[in-house]
Design a protein around this motif. Structure first.
Motif, PDB file in Angstrom:
ATOM      1  N   ALA A 199     -12.241  -1.429  18.649  1.00 53.68           N
ATOM      2  CA  ALA A 199     -11.501  -1.494  17.384  1.00 53.68           C
ATOM      3  C   ALA A 199     -12.403  -2.046  16.285  1.00 53.68           C
ATOM      4  N   GLY A 200     -12.119  -1.658  15.056  1.00 56.95           N
ATOM      5  CA  GLY A 200     -12.881  -2.156  13.926  1.00 56.95           C
ATOM      6  C   GLY A 200     -12.503  -3.585  13.591  1.00 56.95           C
ATOM      7  N   ALA A 259      -3.166   8.529   3.214  1.00 55.22           N
ATOM      8  CA  ALA A 259      -2.729   7.194   3.605  1.00 55.22           C
ATOM      9  C   ALA A 259      -3.498   6.139   2.818  1.00 55.22           C
ATOM     10  N   PRO A 260      -3.064   4.881   2.865  1.00 55.97           N
ATOM     11  CA  PRO A 260      -3.791   3.812   2.177  1.00 55.97           C
ATOM     12  C   PRO A 260      -5.251   3.733   2.625  1.00 55.97           C
ATOM     13  N   HIS A 261      -6.121   3.406   1.692  1.00 55.64           N
ATOM     14  CA  HIS A 261      -7.549   3.224   1.975  1.00 55.64           C
ATOM     15  C   HIS A 261      -7.815   1.730   2.052  1.00 55.64           C
ATOM     16  N   ILE A 262      -8.294   1.275   3.191  1.00 55.83           N
ATOM     17  CA  ILE A 262      -8.421  -0.151   3.467  1.00 55.83           C
ATOM     18  C   ILE A 262      -9.885  -0.522   3.647  1.00 55.83           C
ATOM     19  N   LYS A 263     -10.276  -1.632   3.024  1.00 56.72           N
ATOM     20  CA  LYS A 263     -11.635  -2.138   3.174  1.00 56.72           C
ATOM     21  C   LYS A 263     -11.593  -3.621   3.529  1.00 56.72           C
ATOM     22  N   GLY A 264     -12.543  -4.049   4.365  1.00 60.50           N
ATOM     23  CA  GLY A 264     -12.659  -5.449   4.735  1.00 60.50           C
ATOM     24  C   GLY A 264     -14.050  -5.967   4.410  1.00 60.50           C
ATOM     25  N   TYR A 265     -14.117  -7.222   3.917  1.00 57.90           N
ATOM     26  CA  TYR A 265     -15.385  -7.821   3.517  1.00 57.90           C
ATOM     27  C   TYR A 265     -15.556  -9.176   4.201  1.00 57.90           C
ATOM     28  N   ASP A 266     -16.814  -9.547   4.463  1.00 55.20           N
ATOM     29  CA  ASP A 266     -17.068 -10.868   5.018  1.00 55.20           C
ATOM     30  C   ASP A 266     -17.147 -11.889   3.900  1.00 55.20           C
ATOM     31  N   ALA A 267     -17.418 -13.147   4.260  1.00 53.85           N
ATOM     32  CA  ALA A 267     -17.416 -14.221   3.268  1.00 53.85           C
ATOM     33  C   ALA A 267     -18.493 -14.030   2.212  1.00 53.85           C
ATOM     34  N   GLY A 268     -19.539 -13.279   2.528  1.00 55.84           N
ATOM     35  CA  GLY A 268     -20.606 -13.029   1.583  1.00 55.84           C
ATOM     36  C   GLY A 268     -20.377 -11.808   0.713  1.00 55.84           C
ATOM     37  N   GLY A 269     -19.226 -11.153   0.900  1.00 56.55           N
ATOM     38  CA  GLY A 269     -18.916  -9.980   0.104  1.00 56.55           C
ATOM     39  C   GLY A 269     -19.434  -8.672   0.668  1.00 56.55           C
ATOM     40  N   GLU A 270     -19.999  -8.702   1.866  1.00 57.40           N
ATOM     41  CA  GLU A 270     -20.517  -7.474   2.471  1.00 57.40           C
ATOM     42  C   GLU A 270     -19.387  -6.687   3.136  1.00 57.40           C
ATOM     43  N   TYR A 330     -15.749  -3.315   7.029  1.00 53.53           N
ATOM     44  CA  TYR A 330     -14.761  -2.351   7.533  1.00 53.53           C
ATOM     45  C   TYR A 330     -14.375  -1.396   6.414  1.00 53.53           C
ATOM     46  N   ASP A 331     -14.297  -0.114   6.755  1.00 52.84           N
ATOM     47  CA  ASP A 331     -13.822   0.912   5.832  1.00 52.84           C
ATOM     48  C   ASP A 331     -12.959   1.872   6.637  1.00 52.84           C
ATOM     49  N   SER A 332     -11.696   2.007   6.258  1.00 53.45           N
ATOM     50  CA  SER A 332     -10.791   2.860   7.045  1.00 53.45           C
ATOM     51  C   SER A 332     -11.255   4.313   7.086  1.00 53.45           C
ATOM     52  N   ASP A 333     -12.075   4.732   6.107  1.00 56.64           N
ATOM     53  CA  ASP A 333     -12.597   6.096   6.133  1.00 56.64           C
ATOM     54  C   ASP A 333     -13.498   6.328   7.331  1.00 56.64           C
TER      55      ASP A 333
END
Length: 306
Positions: A206-207, A279-290, A293-296
């Motif tokens: 899983a992502g 569907a919704p486009h979801i992105k996840g970033y770490d504490a440094g802004g990197e 995760y990208d649902s695409d």
């Protein structure tokens, strides 16, 4: 009947059968919940088990298109913002005040569309004491009432598969299974309830972000209304995020939202003002802004709506 009429009748019948099959497959509080909406997830037993405790609401009435009734909640506001406070729907029969253990979530609950914390708590109590759970020994998949914290309450837009506008209440518990609950109410009365544990750890590949497949009803309307959604539409996305994820964003049509990320879970909500097919486009970033995760790029995420 001439040949053209016969061909048209056959075409109409096939179209009706296709819509009926889609409706039966839709995760819309049916007696026997369907498999997760993502083709890849369907083949994974771990996520199939997450759906095992969905409880019926609206039952076989999902086979018919029900006209919208008089609505208890008003239309939404501009994209991504809380809708103008409507006349609240009638809440459940007054009950005892929430237990002290449940009070800390008052400050962190995401409440939209004029829904108060007390209305959300009353709705949750009605769900846990409704006909869908009251007579089920052990109440599988559900934690004790005082273990749940409200994480989201918002209006539920009526469509051709429901009798009218209502309210969604989403709650989570810190029990061993990290149980979650999605409940839909109309006029304070429970119409459907889905309880499920967090089993994201069982998906080895899983992502960093995983949308709970049980929550798709929060961001889409029935397949009967494909291309003809009732707007504006309050939507939400809930799921889990790994410790590496500090920030989650969601964009959906003309709307967007910054998710609340807490204790490995996230919730985002906005208001859609245009018809969408993706569907919704979801992105996840770490504490440094990197971007982590990208649902695409997620093989478990179905980017198009059925």
């Amino acid at each position: 009947m001439n040949d053209d009429e016969k061909r048209q009748a056959a075409s109409d019948e096939r179209e009706f059968e296709d819509e009926l099959r889609e409706l039966l497959a839709e995760d819309a509080y049916t007696i026997r919940p369907s498999a997760a909406p993502y083709p890849q997830i369907r083949r994974r037993g771990a996520l199939e088990r997450r759906r095992r405790v969905a409880v019926a609401g609206a039952a076989l009435a999902t086979l018919a298109a029900v006209p919208a009734a008089v609505y208890g909640l008003g239309a939404g506001s501009a994209q991504g913002s809380t809708a103008a406070a409507p006349t609240p729907s009638r809440t459940a029969t007054p009950s005892a005040p929430p237990t002290p253990s449940a009070e800390p979530d008052r400050a962190t609950a995401a409440l939209f569309d004029g829904i108060t914390y007390r209305q959300a708590r009353d709705g949750l109590e009605d769900c846990l004491d409704s006909e869908f759970t009251r007579d089920r020994p052990g109440r599988p998949g559900l934690a004790p009432p005082d273990a749940y914290a409200i994480v989201l309450a918002m209006r539920s837009t009526g469509d051709s598969n429901t009798g009218g506008d209502g309210v969604f209440v989403v709650a989570e518990a810190d029990d061993e299974e990290r149980s979650s609950l999605i409940c839909r109410l109309e006029d304070g009365v429970t119409q459907g309830i889905t309880g499920f544990p967090d089993e994201s750890d069982e998906i080895a590949d899983a992502g960093a972000v995983l949308v709970n497949p049980n929550s798709n009803r929060l961001f889409k309307q029935t397949v009967l209304d494909h291309g003809r959604w009732k707007l504006p539409f309050r939507w939400a996305v809930v799921g889990t995020a790994k410790p590496s994820v500090a920030r989650v964003t969601v964009s959906y049509g003309d709307s967007g939202a910054e998710a609340t990320v807490r204790d490995g879970r996230f919730v985002a909500s906005g208001v859609l003002n245009e018809q969408v097919m993706r569907a919704p486009h979801i992105k996840g970033y770490d504490a440094g802004g990197e971007l982590v995760y990208d649902s695409d790029d997620d093989k478990y995420w179905e980017s198009t709506l059925p």
